[in-house]
Scaffold this active site. Structure first.
Site, PDB file in Angstrom:
ATOM      1  N   ASP A 101       0.833  -1.212   0.000  1.00 21.49           N
ATOM      2  CA  ASP A 101       0.000   0.000   0.000  1.00 21.49           C
ATOM      3  C   ASP A 101       0.865   1.259   0.000  1.00 21.49           C
ATOM      4  OD1 ASP A 101      -2.341   1.512   0.073  1.00 21.49           O
ATOM      5  OD2 ASP A 101      -2.309   1.621   2.264  1.00 21.49           O
ATOM      6  N   GLU A 139       4.072  -8.231   6.931  1.00 22.74           N
ATOM      7  CA  GLU A 139       2.781  -8.834   6.609  1.00 22.74           C
ATOM      8  C   GLU A 139       2.861  -9.863   5.485  1.00 22.74           C
ATOM      9  OE1 GLU A 139      -0.115  -5.781   5.962  1.00 22.74           O
ATOM     10  OE2 GLU A 139      -0.105  -5.108   8.047  1.00 22.74           O
ATOM     11  N   GLU A 151       1.927  -1.684  14.082  1.00 20.17           N
ATOM     12  CA  GLU A 151       1.082  -0.764  13.312  1.00 20.17           C
ATOM     13  C   GLU A 151      -0.296  -0.688  13.951  1.00 20.17           C
ATOM     14  OE1 GLU A 151       0.646  -1.364   9.107  1.00 20.17           O
ATOM     15  OE2 GLU A 151       2.773  -1.875   8.811  1.00 20.17           O
ATOM     16  N   TYR A 209      -5.750  -3.264  12.915  1.00 21.71           N
ATOM     17  CA  TYR A 209      -6.517  -2.040  12.668  1.00 21.71           C
ATOM     18  C   TYR A 209      -7.972  -2.255  13.092  1.00 21.71           C
ATOM     19  CZ  TYR A 209      -2.507  -0.288  10.080  1.00 21.71           C
ATOM     20  OH  TYR A 209      -1.251   0.151   9.732  1.00 21.71           O
TER      21      TYR A 209
END
Length: 619
Positions: free
Chosen positions: A180, A424, A513, A477
């Site tokens: 991303d 990831e 994160e 998240y």
């Protein structure tokens, strides 16, 4: 690979500024090689435009085709080499590229001198003999760079051809990726020529320790170009006083009343650096050689227990950020004003650390970290490893090579306290276990002084790489990608996450994160997604849980992200990723003030800092 530094025996000449540039827009992107554009001046084989170096080429022009270009681009620059470099055959002349994304081929005066596979690490070649063949001719440097990503590159990607003539023009294709951030391309760091004697210091490896007030610097010096050489090593403090010396290509320096390298906000004198001078002399029947290299040295130790991360035997808590090398116009190009601004913002924020997400950053940035005491998790470009074919032997071999290059480049930076081999990855896939076992074992063999990790978003029970890491780094998240718009679920889900990971692996954990997108200036009460108020409430919910778990085994928290950054276009991205606590132009959002208050409180809770310590602090 030693960073090129000037000394009494070494010179350097940066080749920055404007270069001639052309993108090979032929259908197969291969015309430049077929027509051998490198054999003559680039302007003689077709039109060229000005292109700044260092910089990404994507955002420099108004041409959308260049912004999204995939394939070979060509750079060229002529440079005058000092005559004294060429007259003295005892002088090596080295051409060095700080980084170019992704695959590079380099010619000098039409002769290929090197190739490099990988987009974020330096590469170099000795070109003195080639230049001496015709010293009256300017040195013409041609660099072809290809940003194409495949299943075997780092990061991986794939080319998708669109063959339906009712929808796409002939030859249409796109670059697919599983990360991303925008795939900026070009020559991102300085190109330079530098000199050394033919017999020279090629590499230095340090390991530091201390006992009571005695600092220990174990060194190993590699000398090339001479079968035998006399080597002396001198260590000086910041005032230029000699504190230790030795002779030979390996040994141990003992420093009395040592001043340790401490992180920012962990000590009133952070980032203390000694200066090591390595001096070499040698001679043969034809000539005598002398070389001198200066290396900053920070004396510190790093250890990991089941619940703590220790720097100099003291518990260290990461309160920091994730970053990107990313900015308007120059993309990923090295930019000193931006670097200095970012360090001022880090110190204003009270951040003591960052991760080089998701690739190695410029050496100049790590040198700043050394001086300012900012702790670094140094990450390789292993992001987006999602396809099972990217776990094959060719991918692993390249990944091992990248770690070789990364460790060799960054091994002597005291700010670097941990290696990260991936971000990831699809760690639940069957090949991931052997892949990461091999990769982590290899990295530990390269450097036994630092822990190794990778950043995971996999299920804790099915992650095949987690058994091999020293520290668990988890991305999550909650209330964003999961249960969007519901921050009330964060405490339950985050507590469950931590308990699951620690219960299975009994290793310290970093929340590597977390965050939420914010369009600057967008407000809503009650909070709604993409508003500044929503980012605030997400952070506050995470922080409540962090404060509970850092009493147990949580050793750090890294916000995603330090600043907004560009991504590829998509329906979930409004001109890039907006999870920054600062805008892309480095203006603070509401979340920045939440973090600033928290980070300074965390710093002062250590009891090490005097109570009056506040920003602004000495820069």
């Amino acid at each position: 690979m030693l960073f090129p530094r000037e000394s009494s025996s070494r010179e350097r000449k940066e080749i920055t500024g404007l270069w001639d540039f052309r993108a090979d827009r032929s259908p197969n992107r291969n015309t430049g090689f077929k027509e051998a554009w490198y054999k003559t001046r680039l302007a003689e084989s077709g039109p060229v435009i000005d292109m700044p170096v260092p910089a990404s080429y994507n955002d420099i022009t108004q041409d959308p085709r260049l912004r999204d270009f995939v394939g070979w681009v060509w750079y060229e620059r002529e440079v005058v080499v000092p005559r004294r470099w060429l007259d003295d055959k005892g002088t090596r002349v080295v051409l060095r590229v700080g980084s170019a994304h992704y695959y590079s081929v380099v010619w000098v005066n039409g002769v290929k001198v090197m190739e490099h596979n990988g987009g974020h690490l330096p590469f170099e070649a000795e070109v003195g003999d080639l230049l001496r063949q015709n010293p009256a001719v300017p040195c013409r440097i041609t660099i072809a760079v290809n940003n194409t990503l495949t299943l075997e590159t780092l990061p991986p990607g794939s080319i998708q051809h669109m063959d339906d003539p009712s929808k796409y023009p002939e030859g249409y294709f796109v670059q697919n990726t599983n990360f991303d951030f925008f795939n900026y391309a070009g020559i991102h760091r300085p190109v330079l020529l530098y000199t050394t004697p033919q017999a020279h210091v090629d590499d230095i490896t340090l390991m530091t320790d201390f006992s009571d007030n005695i600092g220990l610097v174990q060194y190993s010096v590699s000398v090339l170009g001479a079968p035998a050489a006399n080597v002396t090593v001198t260590l000086k403090d910041k005032d230029g006083r000699c504190v230790a010396s030795s002779s030979g290509t390996s040994g141990v320096l003992k420093v009395t009343d040592v001043k340790l390298w401490w992180p920012y906000l962990m000590h009133e004198n952070p980032g203390y650096l000694y200066s090591m001078e390595v001096h070499m002399t040698t001679a043969n029947e034809r000539a005598a050689y002398e070389d001198s290299y200066h290396l900053p040295v920070g004396i510190r130790t790093v250890k990991v227990t089941s619940t703590q991360f220790l720097i100099n035997n003291k518990p260290f808590y990461f309160h920091g950020v994730n970053k990107h090398e990313d900015a308007d116009i120059r993309g990923k190009g090295l930019d000193w004003p931006l670097i200095v601004k970012d360090f001022n913002l880090l110190k204003w924020l009270g951040a003591n650390s960052f991760r080089t997400s998701h690739y190695p950053y410029a050496e100049e940035i790590l040198q700043m970290c050394d001086r300012h005491g900012i702790v670094v998790i140094d990450e390789c470009p292993g992001v987006g490893i999602k396809d099972i074919r990217s776990f094959g032997n060719a991918s692993l071999a390249h990944h091992l090579d990248v770690m070789d290059e990364l460790v060799r480049r960054d091994k002597n930076h005291p700010s670097v306290v941990m290696w990260s081999v991936a971000n990831e990855p699809a760690a639940e896939m069957p090949p991931a276990g052997l892949y990461f076992k091999t990769l982590i074992t290899h990295t530990k063999a390269l450097d036994a002084t630092r822990p190794v990790t990778f950043i995971t978003d996999s299920n804790y029970a099915r992650d095949r790489g987690a058994p091999y890491v020293d520290v668990i780094c988890v991305n999550s998240y909650f209330s964003w990608y999961h249960d969007p718009g519901h921050p009330e679920v964060i405490p339950i889900q985050l507590n469950t996450q931590f308990d699951n990971w620690y219960g299975k692996y009994r290793k310290p954990i970093i929340q590597s994160e977390y965050g939420a997108d914010v369009v600057p200036g967008l407000h809503s009460d009650p909070p709604m997604m993409f508003t500044e108020e929503y980012q605030q409430i997400v952070l506050q919910n995470y922080h409540h849980v962090f404060d509970q778990k850092r009493k147990e085994y949580l050793i750090g928290e890294l916000i995603w992200n330090f600043a907004d950054f560009m991504t590829s276009q998509g329906v979930t991205r409004v001109v890039g990723n907006k999870k920054g606590i600062f805008s892309r132009q480095r203006q603070p959002k509401a979340g920045a003030f939440i973090l600033k208050e928290r980070y300074w409180r965390l710093a002062n809770e250590t009891g090490i800092l005097p109570p009056w310590t506040k920003y602004p602090c000495p820069l």
